[in-house]
Write a protein that holds these residues in place. Structure first.
Motif, PDB file in Angstrom:
ATOM      1  N   ASP A   1      -4.827   4.495   4.907  1.00 28.67           N
ATOM      2  CA  ASP A   1      -5.211   5.596   5.766  1.00 28.67           C
ATOM      3  C   ASP A   1      -3.476   6.395   4.993  1.00 28.67           C
ATOM      4  O   ASP A   1      -3.209   7.493   4.854  1.00 28.67           O
ATOM      5  N   GLY A   2      -2.768   6.057   5.919  1.00 30.75           N
ATOM      6  CA  GLY A   2      -1.311   5.865   5.766  1.00 30.75           C
ATOM      7  C   GLY A   2      -0.777   6.708   4.601  1.00 30.75           C
ATOM      8  O   GLY A   2      -0.240   6.560   3.965  1.00 30.75           O
ATOM      9  N   ILE A   3      -0.761   4.979   4.092  1.00 26.93           N
ATOM     10  CA  ILE A   3      -0.283   4.181   2.124  1.00 26.93           C
ATOM     11  C   ILE A   3      -1.246   5.799   1.751  1.00 26.93           C
ATOM     12  O   ILE A   3      -0.051   6.528   0.795  1.00 26.93           O
ATOM     13  N   GLY A   4      -2.379   6.035   1.430  1.00 29.57           N
ATOM     14  CA  GLY A   4      -2.709   6.490   0.443  1.00 29.57           C
ATOM     15  C   GLY A   4      -2.897   8.470   0.944  1.00 29.57           C
ATOM     16  O   GLY A   4      -1.913   9.422  -0.065  1.00 29.57           O
ATOM     17  N   VAL A   5      -1.821   8.678   1.952  1.00 33.23           N
ATOM     18  CA  VAL A   5      -1.778  10.159   2.463  1.00 33.23           C
ATOM     19  C   VAL A   5      -0.968  10.487   1.899  1.00 33.23           C
ATOM     20  O   VAL A   5       0.335  11.064   1.306  1.00 33.23           O
ATOM     21  N   GLN A   6       0.483   9.235   2.187  1.00 31.81           N
ATOM     22  CA  GLN A   6       1.902   9.210   1.535  1.00 31.81           C
ATOM     23  C   GLN A   6       1.695   9.286   0.634  1.00 31.81           C
ATOM     24  O   GLN A   6       2.967  10.160  -0.106  1.00 31.81           O
ATOM     25  N   VAL A   7       1.681   9.037  -0.498  1.00 32.29           N
ATOM     26  CA  VAL A   7       1.673   8.075  -1.938  1.00 32.29           C
ATOM     27  C   VAL A   7       0.698   9.654  -2.474  1.00 32.29           C
ATOM     28  O   VAL A   7       1.683  10.618  -3.333  1.00 32.29           O
ATOM     29  N   LEU A   8      -0.258  10.092  -1.921  1.00 28.91           N
ATOM     30  CA  LEU A   8      -1.154  11.431  -2.613  1.00 28.91           C
ATOM     31  C   LEU A   8       0.372  13.227  -2.803  1.00 28.91           C
ATOM     32  O   LEU A   8       0.447  13.572  -3.248  1.00 28.91           O
ATOM     33  N   LEU A   9       0.787  13.180  -0.802  1.00 34.07           N
ATOM     34  CA  LEU A   9       1.763  14.202  -1.004  1.00 34.07           C
ATOM     35  C   LEU A   9       3.158  13.781  -1.036  1.00 34.07           C
ATOM     36  O   LEU A   9       3.794  14.433  -1.265  1.00 34.07           O
ATOM     37  N   GLY A  10       3.665  12.900  -1.638  1.00 31.68           N
ATOM     38  CA  GLY A  10       4.761  12.326  -2.171  1.00 31.68           C
ATOM     39  C   GLY A  10       5.391  12.256  -1.538  1.00 31.68           C
ATOM     40  O   GLY A  10       6.885  12.867  -1.788  1.00 31.68           O
ATOM     41  N   VAL A  11       5.541  11.757  -0.361  1.00 34.68           N
ATOM     42  CA  VAL A  11       6.641  11.863   0.976  1.00 34.68           C
ATOM     43  C   VAL A  11       7.459  10.723   0.895  1.00 34.68           C
ATOM     44  O   VAL A  11       7.810  10.414   1.944  1.00 34.68           O
ATOM     45  N   GLY A  12       6.005   9.366   0.522  1.00 38.23           N
ATOM     46  CA  GLY A  12       6.948   8.598   0.984  1.00 38.23           C
ATOM     47  C   GLY A  12       7.219   7.785  -0.841  1.00 38.23           C
ATOM     48  O   GLY A  12       6.264   7.397  -1.479  1.00 38.23           O
ATOM     49  N   ARG A  13       8.249   7.038  -1.111  1.00 38.36           N
ATOM     50  CA  ARG A  13       8.659   5.780  -2.903  1.00 38.36           C
ATOM     51  C   ARG A  13       7.715   4.506  -2.493  1.00 38.36           C
ATOM     52  O   ARG A  13       7.828   3.824  -1.690  1.00 38.36           O
ATOM     53  N   ILE A  14       5.992   4.708  -2.410  1.00 37.57           N
ATOM     54  CA  ILE A  14       5.040   3.500  -2.530  1.00 37.57           C
ATOM     55  C   ILE A  14       4.352   3.109  -3.572  1.00 37.57           C
ATOM     56  O   ILE A  14       3.119   4.088  -3.553  1.00 37.57           O
ATOM     57  N   PRO A  15       4.943   2.901  -4.470  1.00 39.78           N
ATOM     58  CA  PRO A  15       4.987   2.352  -5.772  1.00 39.78           C
ATOM     59  C   PRO A  15       3.064   1.194  -5.468  1.00 39.78           C
ATOM     60  O   PRO A  15       3.248   0.539  -4.727  1.00 39.78           O
ATOM     61  N   PRO A  16       2.605   0.991  -6.622  1.00 35.87           N
ATOM     62  CA  PRO A  16       1.170   0.254  -6.468  1.00 35.87           C
ATOM     63  C   PRO A  16       2.021  -1.061  -6.275  1.00 35.87           C
ATOM     64  O   PRO A  16       1.104  -1.610  -5.098  1.00 35.87           O
ATOM     65  N   ALA A  17       2.715  -1.688  -6.674  1.00 34.52           N
ATOM     66  CA  ALA A  17       3.240  -2.923  -6.253  1.00 34.52           C
ATOM     67  C   ALA A  17       3.945  -3.410  -4.863  1.00 34.52           C
ATOM     68  O   ALA A  17       3.394  -4.135  -4.172  1.00 34.52           O
ATOM     69  N   ARG A  18       4.245  -2.300  -4.109  1.00 38.44           N
ATOM     70  CA  ARG A  18       4.264  -2.479  -2.825  1.00 38.44           C
ATOM     71  C   ARG A  18       3.332  -1.757  -1.638  1.00 38.44           C
ATOM     72  O   ARG A  18       3.258  -2.058  -0.815  1.00 38.44           O
ATOM     73  N   GLN A  19       2.223  -1.723  -2.414  1.00 33.79           N
ATOM     74  CA  GLN A  19       1.179  -1.122  -1.612  1.00 33.79           C
ATOM     75  C   GLN A  19       0.323  -2.503  -1.397  1.00 33.79           C
ATOM     76  O   GLN A  19       0.069  -2.569  -0.583  1.00 33.79           O
ATOM     77  N   ARG A  20       0.223  -2.838  -3.184  1.00 34.26           N
ATOM     78  CA  ARG A  20      -0.015  -4.627  -2.419  1.00 34.26           C
ATOM     79  C   ARG A  20       0.662  -5.289  -1.436  1.00 34.26           C
ATOM     80  O   ARG A  20       0.016  -5.901  -0.842  1.00 34.26           O
ATOM     81  N   ALA A  21       1.902  -5.522  -1.725  1.00 37.34           N
ATOM     82  CA  ALA A  21       2.627  -5.905  -0.745  1.00 37.34           C
ATOM     83  C   ALA A  21       2.260  -5.818   1.011  1.00 37.34           C
ATOM     84  O   ALA A  21       2.656  -6.154   1.982  1.00 37.34           O
ATOM     85  N   MET A  22       2.640  -4.838   0.668  1.00 40.76           N
ATOM     86  CA  MET A  22       2.323  -4.190   2.145  1.00 40.76           C
ATOM     87  C   MET A  22       1.413  -4.448   3.160  1.00 40.76           C
ATOM     88  O   MET A  22       1.330  -5.110   4.490  1.00 40.76           O
ATOM     89  N   PHE A  23       0.123  -4.595   2.142  1.00 39.06           N
ATOM     90  CA  PHE A  23      -1.426  -5.111   2.131  1.00 39.06           C
ATOM     91  C   PHE A  23      -1.605  -6.599   2.920  1.00 39.06           C
ATOM     92  O   PHE A  23      -1.452  -6.834   3.564  1.00 39.06           O
ATOM     93  N   ASP A  24      -0.195  -7.256   1.939  1.00 35.94           N
ATOM     94  CA  ASP A  24      -0.348  -8.549   1.888  1.00 35.94           C
ATOM     95  C   ASP A  24       0.098  -8.763   3.200  1.00 35.94           C
ATOM     96  O   ASP A  24      -0.765  -9.525   3.824  1.00 35.94           O
ATOM     97  N   LEU A  25       0.959  -8.332   3.250  1.00 41.25           N
ATOM     98  CA  LEU A  25       2.064  -8.842   4.979  1.00 41.25           C
ATOM     99  C   LEU A  25       0.841  -7.969   5.622  1.00 41.25           C
ATOM    100  O   LEU A  25       0.540  -9.649   7.115  1.00 41.25           O
ATOM    101  N   TRP A  26       0.157  -7.283   5.733  1.00 45.44           N
ATOM    102  CA  TRP A  26      -0.659  -7.572   7.009  1.00 45.44           C
ATOM    103  C   TRP A  26      -1.799  -8.769   7.251  1.00 45.44           C
ATOM    104  O   TRP A  26      -2.030  -9.095   8.484  1.00 45.44           O
ATOM    105  N   LEU A  27      -2.202  -8.755   5.949  1.00 40.76           N
ATOM    106  CA  LEU A  27      -3.395 -10.043   5.625  1.00 40.76           C
ATOM    107  C   LEU A  27      -2.924 -11.023   6.268  1.00 40.76           C
ATOM    108  O   LEU A  27      -3.845 -11.683   7.161  1.00 40.76           O
ATOM    109  N   GLU A  28      -1.767 -11.023   6.348  1.00 41.86           N
ATOM    110  CA  GLU A  28      -0.812 -12.779   6.119  1.00 41.86           C
ATOM    111  C   GLU A  28      -0.796 -12.592   7.918  1.00 41.86           C
ATOM    112  O   GLU A  28      -0.875 -13.971   8.626  1.00 41.86           O
ATOM    113  N   THR A  29      -0.901 -12.045   8.279  1.00 42.21           N
ATOM    114  CA  THR A  29      -0.667 -11.484   9.771  1.00 42.21           C
ATOM    115  C   THR A  29      -1.972 -12.151  10.842  1.00 42.21           C
ATOM    116  O   THR A  29      -2.101 -12.553  11.551  1.00 42.21           O
TER     117      THR A  29
END
Length: 207
Positions: free
Chosen positions: A165-193
């Protein structure tokens, strides 16, 4: 005798048209007149089935959920389960223009649910379904040994929903620079924990 009308098929046509309008013009562009035009019918034909903007919004959400659900059900069958989780979550992240269109609907849902009980009810059902799907996948991954035994799948699912939800809102509203590769990296980091059980807020069963 006049031609019989397949009412379910007609509702499906209007729902698909409403979804296209929202994805193109946002919630603000969702009007009875515009949806009727998009579907190729008169406004009178549409109002026979839907009497308000919120009814159209709910129907568009139902239609989009059906499309996404089918894709997620296919992704859920993949093994190992860690890969299934990656594919399922990728379908929820705003990685493509189409998925960002779905996020426009979802954010509009959040706003309208604050004062429309029917919209709020449908939104709760969507979250219940999403939470259950993720918890089921996380429990399966745990059984395969890819998630630490002290991780609570249900609480991990809640944490993952908050991340998406946090990624989705930031991307949609344009308040964060989170391109697709960065989105995947953030999720992969979460998953690895999850492998070590170190994810904050997963609710260790040993407590």
């Amino acid at each position: 005798m006049g031609r019989s009308v397949d009412h379910e098929a007609r509702r499906e046509i209007f729902a698909a048209a409403a979804l296209r309008v929202i994805m193109r013009d946002g919630i603000a562009g969702l009007t009875v007149r515009e949806v009727a035009r998009e579907a190729g019918f008169t406004t009178g034909a549409l109002t026979h089935y839907f009497h308000s903007k919120d009814q159209l919004l709910i129907e568009a959400s139902e239609h989009s959920s059906t499309l996404v659900r089918e894709r997620m059900e296919r992704a859920e069958k993949v093994r190992p389960t860690f890969e299934a989780i990656r594919r399922v979550v990728a379908l929820a992240l705003p990685l493509t223009p189409e998925r960002r269109g779905y996020w426009r609907i979802w954010v509009g849902y959040w706003e309208r649910s604050s004062y429309d009980d029917d919209v709020a009810r449908v939104m709760r059902l969507r979250y219940d379904e999403w939470r259950s799907r993720l918890a089921r996948l996380l429990a399966r991954a745990q059984a395969e040994g890819d998630v630490a035994p002290d991780v609570d799948p249900r609480e991990a699912a809640e944490s993952l929903i908050a991340l998406v939800d946090g990624i989705g809102v930031q991307v949609l509203l344009g308040v964060g620079r989170i391109p697709p590769a960065r989105q995947r990296a953030m999720f992969d980091l979460w998953l690895e924990t999850l492998r070590s059980g170190s994810l904050v807020g997963t609710g260790s069963r040993s407590r």
